[in-house]
Scaffold this active site. Structure first.
Site, PDB file in Angstrom:
ATOM      1  N   ASP A 164      -4.378  -5.518  -8.087  1.00  0.00           N
ATOM      2  CA  ASP A 164      -4.711  -4.978  -6.781  1.00  0.00           C
ATOM      3  C   ASP A 164      -5.024  -3.501  -7.019  1.00  0.00           C
ATOM      4  OD1 ASP A 164      -5.087  -4.753  -4.047  1.00  0.00           O
ATOM      5  OD2 ASP A 164      -3.209  -5.735  -3.525  1.00  0.00           O
ATOM      6  N   HIS A 224       0.834  -1.198   0.000  1.00  0.00           N
ATOM      7  CA  HIS A 224       0.000   0.000   0.000  1.00  0.00           C
ATOM      8  C   HIS A 224       0.874   1.256   0.000  1.00  0.00           C
ATOM      9  CE1 HIS A 224      -2.920  -2.970   1.487  1.00  0.00           C
ATOM     10  NE2 HIS A 224      -3.842  -2.173   1.011  1.00  0.00           N
TER      11      HIS A 224
END
Length: 489
Positions: free
Chosen positions: A255, A183
């Site tokens: 993702d 992330h």
């Protein structure tokens, strides 16, 4: 090259989040714009089941093509949607080592998702928990043994198919060795090709079991692609390995394209073009869908992206959406399913040390170690509510019961228990040596609480695990099922 006649918007799935203050209203403009552009679907986060049904019914009825309505449901439909059945983390289920349990978990998740109009589930996690210092996988994986993880991944995929929803093995070719969180950075896995066979085993198993989609990792693997590209942008990994060697023919999905592991400070639009060119079919979580669409169209026009590649991605996306294209059907959150879910949660609890016990009058000492990141941790109300429901009095002059919340969380940046949290537990247990400590995290963190003589580990801090601890300590498992309906998140 020309993009005329290609609805590239269908390759995008924007996010829609429920707010306790204003419901879906904060995303109403994004929903309207998405439907107007013709996006391929939406990713849903949160909401009570009635509101979710109403939204998905609207989306399915208004779209001019079959939609992919997706959600992260690694821990059952109740992970996101209040009123649906929550499940324990995958590691807890994997520890039970019963493929029938795992298959039923996949079936239950899919059945309830479809009852809410969700047809694409971002599960199972096919990563192997190979690195204890991994800050993002941990209990999300079925375990540490590649062969056992492969068995449970296949079982979950079979169950999901029986429940009538699309499955998604993630994060290819394996996020289990990283010590970084994709992330916020692009992690690199520096092991040789032979060692990576452990990581690949569950994905091979998922493919053989008929998994519908595979989600890519924003992680670099020099042994697979010496150029250092993250898997999401690597033709060697997505085409040579996933398509040709493993033989996967389904949908390849990124993702979230806003993650730093992919963009590395650049634009999501540029990364999206690169991902499509490398072999991805669907782009998740665009923040600026219009900019991504413009860049993809421009890339087709100037030759950076072939029309044939985009047509291939569109064909796969359409086929996946049409497989389970329907409005909500069926029910969710039934008592039988809740009893089963609570039962497996109770069975998964681990006594790490001593003899955890519960006095009739307790002082609840909560040690919070889950702060950080853009989203709040799981609510902690299920634990005290379940204690009271079981007849336990909570009072300031009671015997201490210590609850340590230390989940694996994105943006948290570490897998273990902070020094401050450890010190709080040490102070309580040194003053009260017989106090029971409940660790709402992976049992392997027990060594970080050495002064806890009586330690019970519950894998995670979600409501069902809070309820399971009380059921285990008091023997009131059946009586907590009704309470669970109001404490799902």
């Amino acid at each position: 090259m020309s993009y005329e006649g290609l609805n590239v918007a269908r390759l995008l799935l924007p996010a829609v989040r429920w707010s306790s203050e204003n419901g879906w209203d904060g995303y109403r403009d994004a929903i309207e714009r998405g439907l107007e552009m013709g996006v391929g679907g939406f990713i849903l986060f949160g909401g009570p089941v009635d509101a979710v049904r109403a939204l998905t019914s609207e989306l399915h009825s208004r779209s001019r093509h079959a939609l992919l309505i997706a959600s992260d449901l690694e821990r059952g439909a109740g992970q996101q949607f209040r009123g649906a059945t929550p499940l324990p983390p995958a590691a807890a289920i994997g520890w039970l080592n019963d493929a029938a349990v795992t298959e039923r978990a996949g079936e239950l998740t899919a059945r309830e998702a479809r009852a809410l109009g969700v047809n694409w589930i971002y599960a199972p996690v096919a990563d192997v928990d190979l690195e204890p210092e991994n800050p993002i996988i941990g209990v999300r994986a079925f375990g540490t043994d590649p062969d056992n993880v492969a068995l449970h991944v296949a079982a979950w995929v079979r169950g999901c198919a029986r429940g009538g929803a699309l499955s998604c093995a993630k994060h290819f070719p394996g996020h289990g060795r990283t010590v970084g969180d994709s992330h916020v950075e692009k992690p690199t896995v520096r092991v040789d090709r032979a060692a990576l066979e452990k990581d690949l085993a569950p994905f091979r198993s998922a493919s053989r079991a008929g998994v519908d989609s595979v989600m890519t990792a924003h992680v670099a693997y020099p042994a697979l692609d010496p150029g250092g590209q993250p898997a999401t942008l690597s033709t060697r990994i997505l085409v040579d390995l996933l398509r040709e060697e493993i033989g996967f023919a389904g949908l390849v999905v990124t993702d979230a394209i806003i993650m730093e592991g992919l963009t590395e400070g650049g634009s999501e639009a540029t990364a999206s073009v690169q991902a499509l060119a490398a072999g991805c079919d669907v782009l998740l979580y665009p923040q600026d869908a219009e900019a991504v669409i413009r860049e993809v169209q421009a890339a087709i026009g100037d030759g950076r992206l072939s029309r044939e590649r985009v047509e291939d991605a569109l064909n796969r996306t359409a086929a996946a959406a049409e497989k389970y294209a329907s409005a909500p059907e069926g029910g969710c959150g039934g008592d039988d399913d809740r009893r089963w879910a609570l039962d497996i949660a109770v069975r998964s609890l681990r006594v790490c040390r001593g003899t955890p016990e519960l006095p009739s009058r307790v002082r609840l000492e909560e040690v919070e170690d889950d702060l950080g990141g853009p989203w709040p941790p799981y609510p902690r109300d299920a634990f005290p509510a379940s204690l009271r429901a079981a007849g336990i009095e909570i009072a300031e002059d009671g015997a201490p019961l210590v609850a340590v919340y230390s989940d694996i969380r994105a943006w948290k940046g570490r897998p273990g228990i902070s020094a401050a949290a450890q010190q709080k537990v040490r102070a309580i247990t040194e003053a009260h040596p017989d106090a029971t400590v409940v660790l709402f995290s992976h049992p392997r963190l027990a060594h970080e609480l050495p002064t806890a003589r009586h330690l019970l580990a519950a894998w995670g801090g979600e409501a069902i695990m809070q309820q399971a601890v009380v059921a285990w300590l008091t023997g009131t498992e059946g009586g907590l099922v009704e309470l669970a309906s109001g404490l799902d998140r």
